[in-house]
Design a protein around this motif. Structure first.
Motif, mmCIF file in Angstrom:
data_model
loop_
_atom_site.group_PDB
_atom_site.id
_atom_site.type_symbol
_atom_site.label_atom_id
_atom_site.label_comp_id
_atom_site.label_asym_id
_atom_site.label_seq_id
_atom_site.Cartn_x
_atom_site.Cartn_y
_atom_site.Cartn_z
ATOM 1 N N ALA A 1 52.021 44.832 43.122
ATOM 2 C CA ALA A 1 50.697 44.873 42.041
ATOM 3 C C ALA A 1 50.177 46.382 41.849
ATOM 4 O O ALA A 1 50.011 47.036 42.753
ATOM 5 C CB ALA A 1 49.298 44.064 43.162
ATOM 6 N N LEU B 1 45.555 48.427 40.573
ATOM 7 C CA LEU B 1 43.845 47.658 41.209
ATOM 8 C C LEU B 1 43.150 48.566 41.140
ATOM 9 O O LEU B 1 42.849 49.165 42.080
ATOM 10 C CB LEU B 1 44.896 47.084 42.855
ATOM 11 C CG LEU B 1 44.199 45.224 43.102
ATOM 12 C CD1 LEU B 1 44.084 44.195 42.535
ATOM 13 C CD2 LEU B 1 44.205 45.646 45.001
ATOM 14 N N PHE C 1 42.225 42.276 48.344
ATOM 15 C CA PHE C 1 44.010 41.937 47.936
ATOM 16 C C PHE C 1 44.882 41.576 49.496
ATOM 17 O O PHE C 1 45.702 41.626 49.368
ATOM 18 C CB PHE C 1 44.640 43.403 47.240
ATOM 19 C CG PHE C 1 45.812 42.849 46.732
ATOM 20 C CD1 PHE C 1 46.538 42.074 45.760
ATOM 21 C CD2 PHE C 1 46.841 43.343 47.193
ATOM 22 C CE1 PHE C 1 48.297 42.234 45.914
ATOM 23 C CE2 PHE C 1 48.134 43.645 46.945
ATOM 24 C CZ PHE C 1 48.987 42.764 46.106
ATOM 25 N N VAL D 1 50.706 47.842 46.769
ATOM 26 C CA VAL D 1 50.044 47.962 45.711
ATOM 27 C C VAL D 1 49.904 49.968 45.048
ATOM 28 O O VAL D 1 49.661 50.355 46.219
ATOM 29 C CB VAL D 1 48.533 47.944 45.817
ATOM 30 C CG1 VAL D 1 47.975 48.893 47.015
ATOM 31 C CG2 VAL D 1 47.587 47.899 45.247
ATOM 32 N N ASN E 1 42.285 55.174 38.481
ATOM 33 C CA ASN E 1 41.059 54.302 38.865
ATOM 34 C C ASN E 1 39.772 55.290 39.103
ATOM 35 O O ASN E 1 38.306 54.812 38.988
ATOM 36 C CB ASN E 1 40.822 53.982 40.539
ATOM 37 C CG ASN E 1 41.959 52.837 40.163
ATOM 38 O OD1 ASN E 1 41.147 51.750 41.093
ATOM 39 N ND2 ASN E 1 43.402 53.431 40.553
#
Length: 286
Positions: free
Chosen positions: A29, A32, A40, A55, A61
Motif C-alpha cells: 500500500a 497510507l 493497517f 507500506v 503525509n
C-alpha cells in the motif's frame, strides 16, 4: 508476518522499491495516512493469507509525519515487528532527476528543488536514523536495486548499508565528479612505455606484475588500505553509506587499474561493508 515500511527521499526510488516488493509477493500500500498505519499493520497481521506486507510512507503525509515517531513506538511496545527501508540519493542526483522529469518537489514551495530537499531531509532524519536498511541509489542501476532488494527481502541475506566503490580512472579524462577520496599513482613506473604491455591493462597478470614489482607500489598499497580501512567505520558513524575511492593514473588503463584491483581484493574481505570495483576509462581509445 514480515512488515516493511518503505520511506525516503522523493526521487530516490521509493515507488520502484515498492513495485519490486510487490513482484516479490508482498501486499503493498502506498502513501497510507500515518494515523492508519497501526490499523493497517494489524489487519495484515490478522489475515492468514498474507505473510508479507509493505507500506510506503513519504513527505506527502505532511504534518502527519510528526505523529509517526509515536505510532512506531506504540507498535514496538505492542510487540509488533517491522523493518524500515530508507531510500536515499545525493542532492545532486535528486536535483538532476527532478530536472529531467520536470516534476516539482512536493516541498519546493518557492520552486527550488534544493530548498525542498533540505527541508525534506530534516523532516525525515528520524526515519533514516531508525532505518534497518539504507539504500543509496545515486549510482545504483535498476538491476542492482532489484538484486539488493532480492537479497534482503527474498533470500533474507544480511544487507550492508555502507557500499565502497573502488574506481580507477585516467587524469587525462578528468577526475570522477562523485569521488570522495582521490589518489594519484602516476609516480609508479608506467607499463604504457613497455611495448609488450602497452596494449594490455591492469586486469592482465603481466601488467600487474610489472607495477607491483616496484617497491613503492607495495608500500603505497599497504598505507592506502590501512588508511581506507580506518576511515570507513568513521564514515559509517557519521551516517555516510556510499564511499567512492578513486585511483588515477594518466590514461586509467595500467597503474590505476592494478592498484584498484589490489585494494578491492583487500577490502572485500571485510564483512561489515559491501565493496564494488569499477574501471571507468579502461576501454577508452581501444
Amino acid at each position: 508476518m514480515r512488515f516493511v515500511i518503505v520511506t525516503g527521499m522523493s526521487g530516490a526510488g521509493r515507488s520502484t522499491a515498492l513495485k519490486i516488493l510487490e513482484d516479490c509477493g508482498y501486499y503493498c500500500a502506498d502513501n497510507l495516512p500515518i494515523s492508519l498505519l497501526p490499523m493497517f499493520a494489524q489487519l495484515m497481521n490478522d489475515n492468514p493469507d498474507i505473510t508479507k506486507a509493505a507500506v510506503g510512507i513519504d513527505i506527502r503525509n505532511g504534518k502527519e509525519l510528526d505523529k509517526m515517531d509515536g505510532q512506531l513506538s506504540d507498535m514496538k511496545a505492542a510487540g509488533f515487528q517491522y523493518e524500515i527501508l530508507f531510500m536515499d540519493a545525493s542532492d545532486k542526483t535528486l536535483i538532476k532527476r527532478y530536472k529531467e522529469t520536470r516534476r516539482q518537489h512536493p516541498m519546493a514551495v518557492d520552486g527550488r528543488v534544493e530548498t525542498g530537499l533540505k527541508e525534506e531531509r530534516a523532516k525525515l532524519a528520524f526515519l533514516k536514523k531508525e532505518a534497518d536498511y539504507i539504500m543509496d541509489t545515486s549510482q545504483l542501476l535498476v538491476r542492482e536495486l532489484v538484486q539488493n532488494m532480492d537479497e534482503i527481502f527474498q533470500q533474507n541475506r544480511e544487507f550492508k548499508n555502507m557500499v565502497v566503490t573502488v574506481l580507477s580512472f585516467g587524469f587525462k579524462n578528468g577526475i570522477p565528479s562523485d569521488a570522495d577520496l582521490v589518489f594519484d599513482v602516476r609516480f609508479l613506473p608506467n607499463p604504457y612505455y613497455v611495448d609488450e604491455l602497452k596494449t594490455k591493462t591492469g586486469n592482465d597478470k603481466e601488467v600487474q606484475e610489472f607495477v607491483m614489482n616496484c617497491t613503492q607500489a607495495g608500500v603505497f598499497l599497504d598505507k592506502l588500505s590501512d588508511m581506507v580501512q580506518f576511515l570507513i567505520p568513521n564514515y559509517v558513524i557519521e551516517g555516510k553509506n556510499q564511499l567512492v575511492v578513486a585511483i588515477g593514473c594518466t590514461g586509467g588503463k595500467h597503474r590505476s587499474v592494478t592498484i584498484a584491483n589490489k585494494l578491492y581484493e583487500i577490502l572485500k574481505e571485510d564483512r561489515e561493508y559491501k565493496v564494488k570495483i569499477e574501471h571507468r576509462d579502461i576501454e577508452k581509445g581501444r
